[in-house]
Write a protein that holds these residues in place. Sequence first.
Motif, PDB file in Angstrom:
ATOM      1  N   UNK A   1       0.800  -1.232   0.000  1.00  0.00           N
ATOM      2  CA  UNK A   1       0.000   0.000   0.000  1.00  0.00           C
ATOM      3  C   UNK A   1       0.831   1.279   0.000  1.00  0.00           C
ATOM      4  N   UNK A   2       2.151   1.184   0.181  1.00  0.00           N
ATOM      5  CA  UNK A   2       2.983   2.390   0.318  1.00  0.00           C
ATOM      6  C   UNK A   2       2.788   3.329  -0.872  1.00  0.00           C
ATOM      7  N   UNK A   3       2.434   4.579  -0.567  1.00  0.00           N
ATOM      8  CA  UNK A   3       2.227   5.592  -1.599  1.00  0.00           C
ATOM      9  C   UNK A   3       0.819   5.652  -2.161  1.00  0.00           C
ATOM     10  N   UNK A   4      -0.080   4.823  -1.657  1.00  0.00           N
ATOM     11  CA  UNK A   4      -1.459   4.782  -2.148  1.00  0.00           C
ATOM     12  C   UNK A   4      -2.214   6.044  -1.730  1.00  0.00           C
ATOM     13  N   UNK A   5      -3.018   6.561  -2.651  1.00  0.00           N
ATOM     14  CA  UNK A   5      -3.832   7.755  -2.386  1.00  0.00           C
ATOM     15  C   UNK A   5      -5.305   7.346  -2.364  1.00  0.00           C
ATOM     16  N   UNK A   6      -5.987   7.715  -1.287  1.00  0.00           N
ATOM     17  CA  UNK A   6      -7.421   7.454  -1.154  1.00  0.00           C
ATOM     18  C   UNK A   6      -8.136   8.791  -1.254  1.00  0.00           C
ATOM     19  N   UNK A   7      -9.066   8.881  -2.196  1.00  0.00           N
ATOM     20  CA  UNK A   7      -9.802  10.111  -2.440  1.00  0.00           C
ATOM     21  C   UNK A   7     -11.295   9.793  -2.428  1.00  0.00           C
ATOM     22  N   UNK A   8     -12.106  10.826  -2.386  1.00  0.00           N
ATOM     23  CA  UNK A   8     -13.557  10.670  -2.489  1.00  0.00           C
ATOM     24  C   UNK A   8     -14.042  11.611  -3.575  1.00  0.00           C
ATOM     25  N   UNK A   9     -14.743  11.053  -4.554  1.00  0.00           N
ATOM     26  CA  UNK A   9     -15.249  11.840  -5.679  1.00  0.00           C
ATOM     27  C   UNK A   9     -16.770  11.851  -5.646  1.00  0.00           C
ATOM     28  N   UNK A  10     -17.338  13.022  -5.877  1.00  0.00           N
ATOM     29  CA  UNK A  10     -18.787  13.187  -5.924  1.00  0.00           C
ATOM     30  C   UNK A  10     -19.164  13.530  -7.367  1.00  0.00           C
ATOM     31  N   UNK A  11     -20.212  12.882  -7.883  1.00  0.00           N
ATOM     32  CA  UNK A  11     -20.687  13.184  -9.231  1.00  0.00           C
ATOM     33  C   UNK A  11     -22.206  13.150  -9.238  1.00  0.00           C
ATOM     34  N   UNK A  12     -22.789  13.400 -10.382  1.00  0.00           N
ATOM     35  CA  UNK A  12     -24.251  13.349 -10.503  1.00  0.00           C
ATOM     36  C   UNK A  12     -24.792  11.953 -10.229  1.00  0.00           C
ATOM     37  N   UNK A  13     -23.960  10.942 -10.441  1.00  0.00           N
ATOM     38  CA  UNK A  13     -24.382   9.558 -10.221  1.00  0.00           C
ATOM     39  C   UNK A  13     -24.140   9.097  -8.782  1.00  0.00           C
ATOM     40  N   UNK A  14     -23.670   9.992  -7.938  1.00  0.00           N
ATOM     41  CA  UNK A  14     -23.382   9.637  -6.552  1.00  0.00           C
ATOM     42  C   UNK A  14     -21.912   9.813  -6.262  1.00  0.00           C
ATOM     43  N   UNK A  15     -21.485   9.297  -5.129  1.00  0.00           N
ATOM     44  CA  UNK A  15     -20.095   9.454  -4.727  1.00  0.00           C
ATOM     45  C   UNK A  15     -19.461   8.126  -4.401  1.00  0.00           C
ATOM     46  N   UNK A  16     -18.152   8.135  -4.324  1.00  0.00           N
ATOM     47  CA  UNK A  16     -17.446   6.922  -3.959  1.00  0.00           C
ATOM     48  C   UNK A  16     -15.969   7.185  -3.742  1.00  0.00           C
ATOM     49  N   UNK A  17     -15.339   6.261  -3.031  1.00  0.00           N
ATOM     50  CA  UNK A  17     -13.914   6.346  -2.779  1.00  0.00           C
ATOM     51  C   UNK A  17     -13.150   5.849  -3.991  1.00  0.00           C
ATOM     52  N   UNK A  18     -12.021   6.489  -4.266  1.00  0.00           N
ATOM     53  CA  UNK A  18     -11.116   6.024  -5.310  1.00  0.00           C
ATOM     54  C   UNK A  18      -9.780   5.707  -4.657  1.00  0.00           C
ATOM     55  N   UNK A  19      -9.117   4.678  -5.157  1.00  0.00           N
ATOM     56  CA  UNK A  19      -7.838   4.255  -4.609  1.00  0.00           C
ATOM     57  C   UNK A  19      -6.831   4.210  -5.747  1.00  0.00           C
ATOM     58  N   UNK A  20      -5.767   4.981  -5.599  1.00  0.00           N
ATOM     59  CA  UNK A  20      -4.711   5.036  -6.608  1.00  0.00           C
ATOM     60  C   UNK A  20      -3.435   4.482  -5.982  1.00  0.00           C
ATOM     61  N   UNK A  21      -3.071   3.261  -6.380  1.00  0.00           N
ATOM     62  CA  UNK A  21      -1.922   2.577  -5.810  1.00  0.00           C
ATOM     63  C   UNK A  21      -0.800   2.520  -6.846  1.00  0.00           C
TER      64      UNK A  21
END
Length: 121
Positions: free
Chosen positions: A76-96
């Motif tokens: 997991x080192x360096x992984x970025x966890x973000x939360x995106x909101x759109x018209x279809x709803x929201x969700x977490x994104x994980x960039x590893x």
Amino acid sequence: MTEEIVHITEAAALQIKEMMKENDEENAYLRVAVKGGGCSGLSYGMGFSPEKEENDQLFEQYGIRVLVDQNDGPILKGTKIDYKQSLMGGGFTIDNPNAIASCGCGSSFRTAKVAGTPEEC
């Protein structure tokens, strides 16, 4: 406390704090984990944990105490966890940055050193 392994964005932190409040988990830790499975062999897990385990690495971001098992740290080192909101709803994104392959669902991956246990989609 140890050096941060994953980076939680401010948007993700706000959403996590809201979820903690809704679930009466305000004093809990956020556990970020890796487990075998998924189309590509590994999948992410996030949840609330009431206590720190012996093998856990602990760090804090935006007032959230984050736990990562020491075995999952290199994956997991360096992984970025973000939360995106759109018209279809929201969700977490994980960039590893360690993931060398992932599947279309976006929650399964593998690294150069860890293949995991791939399953049928």
